[in-house]
Write a protein that holds these residues in place. Structure first.
Motif, mmCIF file in Angstrom:
data_model
loop_
_atom_site.group_PDB
_atom_site.id
_atom_site.type_symbol
_atom_site.label_atom_id
_atom_site.label_comp_id
_atom_site.label_asym_id
_atom_site.label_seq_id
_atom_site.Cartn_x
_atom_site.Cartn_y
_atom_site.Cartn_z
ATOM 1 N N GLY A 18 0.803 -1.217 0.000
ATOM 2 C CA GLY A 18 0.000 0.000 0.000
ATOM 3 C C GLY A 18 0.834 1.264 0.000
ATOM 4 N N ASP A 22 -0.668 3.277 -2.814
ATOM 5 C CA ASP A 22 -1.589 4.300 -2.311
ATOM 6 C C ASP A 22 -0.901 5.573 -1.819
ATOM 7 N N GLN A 23 0.360 5.452 -1.401
ATOM 8 C CA GLN A 23 1.019 6.610 -0.807
ATOM 9 C C GLN A 23 2.192 7.120 -1.637
ATOM 10 N N ARG A 52 -6.860 -6.640 -6.102
ATOM 11 C CA ARG A 52 -7.788 -5.513 -6.190
ATOM 12 C C ARG A 52 -8.597 -5.564 -7.476
#
Length: 72
Positions: A18, A22-23, A52
């Motif tokens: 993540g 995501d970051q 996902r």
């Protein structure tokens, strides 16, 4: 002397992947900050991306949804 192989929980792998997905961490930044080899992190990121998208992994699932599918 042999180096003992480390094992990580699916939750840790999901969080590590993540960071990249995501970051906006780079693979190198995330791997260094977590004390991982970059190749392992790349595998986890690839697996998380596939999960996902709804692909059930052959190895232990990272996302709770895929974990439930594997249990069934």
């Amino acid at each position: 002397m042999t180096k003992q192989r480390r094992s990580f929980t699916p939750e840790f792998k999901r969080e590590a992947a993540g960071l990249v997905l995501d970051q906006s961490y780079s693979y190198i930044e995330a791997a260094r900050s977590l004390g991982l080899v970059e190749s392992a992190l790349r595998r986890w990121v690839k697996q998380l991306q596939e999960e996902r998208q709804g692909v059930t992994p052959k190895s232990k699932a990272l996302t709770p949804e895929q974990q439930k599918i594997q249990e069934l």
